[in-house]
Design a protein around this motif. Sequence first.
Motif, mmCIF file in Angstrom:
data_model
loop_
_atom_site.group_PDB
_atom_site.id
_atom_site.type_symbol
_atom_site.label_atom_id
_atom_site.label_comp_id
_atom_site.label_asym_id
_atom_site.label_seq_id
_atom_site.Cartn_x
_atom_site.Cartn_y
_atom_site.Cartn_z
ATOM 1 N N ARG A 1 4.314 22.144 -40.916
ATOM 2 C CA ARG A 1 5.024 21.714 -39.805
ATOM 3 C C ARG A 1 5.668 20.393 -40.244
ATOM 4 N NH1 ARG A 1 1.433 23.118 -34.268
ATOM 5 N NH2 ARG A 1 1.552 25.454 -34.689
ATOM 6 N N ARG A 2 6.405 20.587 -41.410
ATOM 7 C CA ARG A 2 6.893 19.505 -41.808
ATOM 8 C C ARG A 2 6.198 18.135 -42.369
ATOM 9 N NH1 ARG A 2 12.790 19.097 -38.001
ATOM 10 N NH2 ARG A 2 13.275 21.268 -38.739
ATOM 11 N N GLN A 3 4.801 18.187 -42.331
ATOM 12 C CA GLN A 3 3.989 17.318 -42.970
ATOM 13 C C GLN A 3 3.537 17.750 -44.357
ATOM 14 O OE1 GLN A 3 1.298 15.585 -39.732
ATOM 15 N NE2 GLN A 3 1.393 17.593 -38.866
ATOM 16 N N GLU A 4 3.753 16.855 -45.076
ATOM 17 C CA GLU A 4 3.443 16.960 -46.623
ATOM 18 C C GLU A 4 1.675 16.803 -46.659
ATOM 19 O OE1 GLU A 4 5.269 18.129 -48.817
ATOM 20 O OE2 GLU A 4 7.193 17.852 -47.441
ATOM 21 N N ILE A 5 1.243 17.805 -47.515
ATOM 22 C CA ILE A 5 -0.137 17.684 -47.633
ATOM 23 C C ILE A 5 -0.391 17.816 -49.105
ATOM 24 C CG2 ILE A 5 -2.116 18.743 -47.292
ATOM 25 C CD1 ILE A 5 -1.142 20.054 -44.701
ATOM 26 N N SER A 6 -0.799 16.893 -49.757
ATOM 27 C CA SER A 6 -1.200 16.719 -51.153
ATOM 28 C C SER A 6 -2.453 17.539 -51.312
ATOM 29 C CB SER A 6 -1.350 15.431 -51.708
ATOM 30 O OG SER A 6 -2.336 14.719 -51.222
ATOM 31 N N GLY A 7 -2.666 18.269 -52.672
ATOM 32 C CA GLY A 7 -4.168 18.931 -52.845
ATOM 33 C C GLY A 7 -4.273 19.241 -54.185
ATOM 34 N N LEU A 8 -5.384 19.444 -54.637
ATOM 35 C CA LEU A 8 -5.817 20.034 -56.188
ATOM 36 C C LEU A 8 -6.525 20.925 -55.988
ATOM 37 C CD1 LEU A 8 -6.184 16.481 -58.223
ATOM 38 C CD2 LEU A 8 -4.420 18.135 -58.117
ATOM 39 N N MET A 9 -6.622 22.054 -56.802
ATOM 40 C CA MET A 9 -7.570 23.081 -56.899
ATOM 41 C C MET A 9 -8.342 22.567 -58.284
ATOM 42 S SD MET A 9 -7.042 27.160 -57.200
ATOM 43 C CE MET A 9 -6.844 27.414 -55.511
ATOM 44 N N LEU A 10 -9.648 22.662 -58.233
ATOM 45 C CA LEU A 10 -10.547 22.116 -59.220
ATOM 46 C C LEU A 10 -11.414 23.192 -59.717
ATOM 47 C CD1 LEU A 10 -11.260 18.608 -57.999
ATOM 48 C CD2 LEU A 10 -9.448 19.161 -59.406
ATOM 49 N N ARG A 11 -11.780 23.322 -61.019
ATOM 50 C CA ARG A 11 -12.884 24.034 -61.599
ATOM 51 C C ARG A 11 -13.494 23.688 -62.672
ATOM 52 N NH1 ARG A 11 -14.229 28.186 -65.000
ATOM 53 N NH2 ARG A 11 -12.231 28.350 -66.300
ATOM 54 N N ALA A 12 -14.888 23.336 -62.632
ATOM 55 C CA ALA A 12 -15.584 22.310 -63.569
ATOM 56 C C ALA A 12 -15.897 23.442 -64.800
ATOM 57 C CB ALA A 12 -16.880 21.730 -63.255
ATOM 58 N N GLU A 13 -15.391 22.880 -66.025
ATOM 59 C CA GLU A 13 -16.024 23.810 -67.083
ATOM 60 C C GLU A 13 -17.166 23.329 -67.868
ATOM 61 O OE1 GLU A 13 -12.277 25.463 -69.269
ATOM 62 O OE2 GLU A 13 -12.336 23.531 -69.451
ATOM 63 N N GLY A 14 -17.777 22.276 -67.409
ATOM 64 C CA GLY A 14 -19.063 21.712 -67.805
ATOM 65 C C GLY A 14 -19.897 21.019 -66.877
ATOM 66 N N PRO A 15 -20.963 20.535 -67.136
ATOM 67 C CA PRO A 15 -21.646 19.799 -66.196
ATOM 68 C C PRO A 15 -21.069 18.356 -66.001
ATOM 69 C CG PRO A 15 -22.912 19.904 -68.111
ATOM 70 C CD PRO A 15 -21.768 20.706 -68.327
ATOM 71 N N LEU B 1 -9.244 29.664 -61.686
ATOM 72 C CA LEU B 1 -8.406 28.902 -62.479
ATOM 73 C C LEU B 1 -8.619 29.317 -63.800
ATOM 74 C CD1 LEU B 1 -8.173 25.034 -61.096
ATOM 75 C CD2 LEU B 1 -6.266 26.786 -61.268
ATOM 76 N N GLN B 2 -7.369 29.454 -64.744
ATOM 77 C CA GLN B 2 -7.447 29.531 -66.115
ATOM 78 C C GLN B 2 -6.446 28.805 -66.819
ATOM 79 O OE1 GLN B 2 -9.824 31.422 -67.516
ATOM 80 N NE2 GLN B 2 -10.797 32.104 -65.604
ATOM 81 N N LYS B 3 -6.740 28.466 -67.857
ATOM 82 C CA LYS B 3 -5.846 27.665 -68.672
ATOM 83 C C LYS B 3 -5.161 28.616 -69.866
ATOM 84 C CE LYS B 3 -3.511 24.046 -70.515
ATOM 85 N NZ LYS B 3 -2.390 23.447 -69.738
ATOM 86 N N GLY B 4 -4.078 29.073 -69.529
ATOM 87 C CA GLY B 4 -3.477 30.177 -70.369
ATOM 88 C C GLY B 4 -3.051 29.777 -71.793
ATOM 89 N N GLY B 5 -2.796 28.468 -71.892
ATOM 90 C CA GLY B 5 -2.189 27.867 -73.203
ATOM 91 C C GLY B 5 -1.355 26.589 -72.864
ATOM 92 N N PRO B 6 -0.848 26.060 -74.044
ATOM 93 C CA PRO B 6 -0.071 24.961 -73.801
ATOM 94 C C PRO B 6 1.126 25.169 -73.008
ATOM 95 C CG PRO B 6 -0.780 25.204 -76.069
ATOM 96 C CD PRO B 6 -1.112 26.444 -75.525
ATOM 97 N N GLY B 7 1.617 26.175 -72.994
ATOM 98 C CA GLY B 7 2.840 26.464 -72.365
ATOM 99 C C GLY B 7 2.604 26.547 -70.679
ATOM 100 N N ASP B 8 1.338 26.440 -70.365
ATOM 101 C CA ASP B 8 0.625 26.507 -69.101
ATOM 102 C C ASP B 8 0.704 25.289 -68.445
ATOM 103 O OD1 ASP B 8 -0.250 27.214 -66.486
ATOM 104 O OD2 ASP B 8 -1.946 28.424 -67.234
ATOM 105 N N HIS B 9 1.675 24.743 -67.874
ATOM 106 C CA HIS B 9 1.729 23.412 -67.359
ATOM 107 C C HIS B 9 1.103 23.109 -66.132
ATOM 108 C CE1 HIS B 9 4.205 22.531 -70.983
ATOM 109 N NE2 HIS B 9 5.282 23.379 -70.444
ATOM 110 N N ARG B 10 1.087 24.153 -65.173
ATOM 111 C CA ARG B 10 0.499 24.068 -63.918
ATOM 112 C C ARG B 10 -0.832 23.530 -63.984
ATOM 113 N NH1 ARG B 10 2.614 25.903 -59.350
ATOM 114 N NH2 ARG B 10 1.123 24.991 -58.297
ATOM 115 N N VAL B 11 -1.594 24.208 -64.791
ATOM 116 C CA VAL B 11 -2.994 23.949 -64.871
ATOM 117 C C VAL B 11 -3.231 22.809 -66.338
ATOM 118 C CG1 VAL B 11 -5.417 24.794 -65.154
ATOM 119 C CG2 VAL B 11 -3.478 26.365 -64.093
ATOM 120 N N GLN B 12 -4.035 21.931 -65.922
ATOM 121 C CA GLN B 12 -4.558 20.908 -66.991
ATOM 122 C C GLN B 12 -5.855 20.919 -67.080
ATOM 123 O OE1 GLN B 12 -1.413 17.807 -65.042
ATOM 124 N NE2 GLN B 12 -2.187 16.967 -67.076
ATOM 125 N N ARG B 13 -6.218 20.749 -68.566
ATOM 126 C CA ARG B 13 -7.669 20.388 -68.742
ATOM 127 C C ARG B 13 -7.908 19.182 -69.057
ATOM 128 N NH1 ARG B 13 -8.222 24.200 -72.349
ATOM 129 N NH2 ARG B 13 -9.418 25.971 -70.982
#
Length: 784
Positions: free
Chosen positions: A89-103, A170-182
């Motif tokens: 509704r024309r309101q900007e909502i910032s968000g992050l999707m997260l997945r831990a790979e270690g404790p 969430l998966q990191k497909g490779g260096p070309g995958d810029h949307r997901v960061q490790r």
Amino acid sequence: MSALRTWARDLALGARFAFGGGRRGWTRTLLTGVGVGLGVALLLIGTAVPGALTARHEREDARSLLGATTADVPGRDTLLAARVDQTYRRQEISGLMLRAEGPDAPVPPGLKSLPKPGEMAVSPALEKLLASPEGAELRERLGARITATVADRGLTGPAELRFYLGGDSLQKGGPGDHRVQRITAFAGDPEPRELDRVLMLLVVLAFVALLAPVAVFIAAAVRFGGERRDQRLAALRLVGADGRTVRRIAAGEALCGALVGLVLGAGFFLAGRGLVGSLSFRQRSVFPQDLAPSAWLLLLVALAVPAAAVAVTVPALRRVVIEPLGVARTVAPRRRRVWWRLLLPLAGLGLLVPLGRRSEGHRGFDRWQAGGGVLLLLVAVTVLLPWLLERVVGRLSGGPVSWQLAVRRLQVDSGGAARMVNGIAVAVAGVIALQMVFTGVEEDYERPTGQASGRAAVSVVMHLGTESRLEALAGKLAATPGVIRAVPLTDFQAARSTPADGETVRGTVGTCDALREVADIGACAEGDAFVLSGGGLSPTGEPLAPTPGERLYAGNITSYGAREMPAQKPVEWTVPAGARTVRPILDPAGNLREGVLVTPSAAPRDMGSWPSAQVYLQTGGPRPDTLDRIRTTVFRAEPLATAIPLGESAEDTSYATIRTGLFFGAAGLLVLIGTSLLVAQLEQLRERRRLLAVLVAFGTPRGTLGLSVLWQTALPIALGLALATGAGLSLGSALLWVADRPVHVDWVSVLSLAGAGAGVVALVTLLSLPPLLRLTRPDGLRTE
């Protein structure tokens, strides 16, 4: 008696008059304190704004992925993160999707732990929205269970809408995958933010134009009660005080009013700061604790305001003859001279004009020189207006009784009327200049995109590696209420050799119906292919467009991809021999494509995750809920896909932020203008109480007195607005010269701003009529 003791004695006597002069004494001091306090409050807010913006940026940088510390392989301290920003509704909502790979994975600021899959942490503002009936569609979109609330240190402001979503997909497909960061830590060392010379000029102009009227108001406020003060000083002359003594006593009284203003200003500032957390404009908000001026700025305000009170009060007594038997303004005062007043605007133009010849970029721009030039041009309004008002009213005579009363009052004391109008004149001049500059540079920061929003309203860009699900997503989007048509297209890169570090060929895959959105293909059937005309030649003279039957390599064709992702080898592909040459047309995003077009059965196979895909959506009209439903469908099906509305123009974010800040400042300045004018008007009416009561006693109708008050205010305002319009146009033209932009005057905006200033004065006059009627009652004749 030493000089120090003499000064202390006289200043203390002035303080006694300020606080111990009965009801009239403390009323006058209170009015002065309120006027000064309003100006001090706005000064404190203005000095606190840079610190508040810095605090916002620091918190934003602390949670940013832009400067985060990254890792190449999973580890105990790595976290996969991807931005999943939403618009609702024309309101900007910032968000992050997260997945831990270690404790030991890092936790974002404002959270105690990472949300698990299916859980979500939200900001208080977003939690409130989700709990309301208006947030039903958004609740369906996000779908996760709220398990935590983001603390203030993880937000830019109390009105920010932000969430953290736990995701096991969430998966990191490779260096070309810029949307997901490790990452191993948030933030890091963000790059400093620098504005170009035009935006920096806008910032300087906004600060000077909004704070200069405040200084003018403070200078006018310390002169409240001037006539009563002069009569009291005459009584002191009768008991033996000399001229220097009465000036020191006047300075002590002015100091008390300024000190009261400082206390009230601090109170106004604290009260206003407490309300800041509940205010939001375009989702920009500030935490109250962020509005904290630095110590040296507080000290500067605390010293400058009392010093200004003395500097304004003492010289003003030079035009007054204070004798033991009374007070008299100089019978034949010297006419105000104009030559030195013209030096200020000339000096201001002399500072601004050379800036237009500097080199481009922020390094060639001197903000102090620009600020000084703007300040001199605005101050010129305050020194030219008394001269202009004196010349005009000196030639007026005749007319109705109300007009004669107003003109005579202005002829006796045109300086007081000019002081009351100076603030609004400076404000209007500054805002007109700001409007001219914003209009002049608008094309640079609000530029057309070339997108055909009539052919497609939304473009949905798939995430890397999810191209195989393109048709499924397109089907779900086509079934979304409000969507008329979904056009899926897949792009890939091809080259004549591998690795291809030079020219490449772009390929587009889609059905015949979809390909018609990017080229005039004519007759088409499944299995057809087309070569787009107009590709030109490479630097070696080789045609960029392939020929029918030519062998190409598609997919992972770059040396970067060959090194980092050797498992995804390029595939050989031959352009179909029957490919026809067709003419490209602008696609819905405004791009003119090159290369080849192929239907699905003729496209290369097994290219891995190297193609990119998108879906163009045509909707049934500009319905906001349709766009929200589209975003909900996209997020539920492909959380990392991005739904981008197609529009005719795009706006630079820095430009939008500065414009938003200007709105806040102009709104606060407008409130200050109206309040200060009302206080000044009431103070003048209070001083003329006996005179007004005498006029009514001799038969003057109250309506005539009301009209005289209106004329007495309207005439200086009309002259002030005319002078302000000329000064604003001159300042705006000079600043457009500095910005190297053509001078263009939006007369509708200029007249609207002048009308807004006149409207404020009309409102103040209307509010002053009830006190006027009360002051003209017979008990106003009583005196001691």
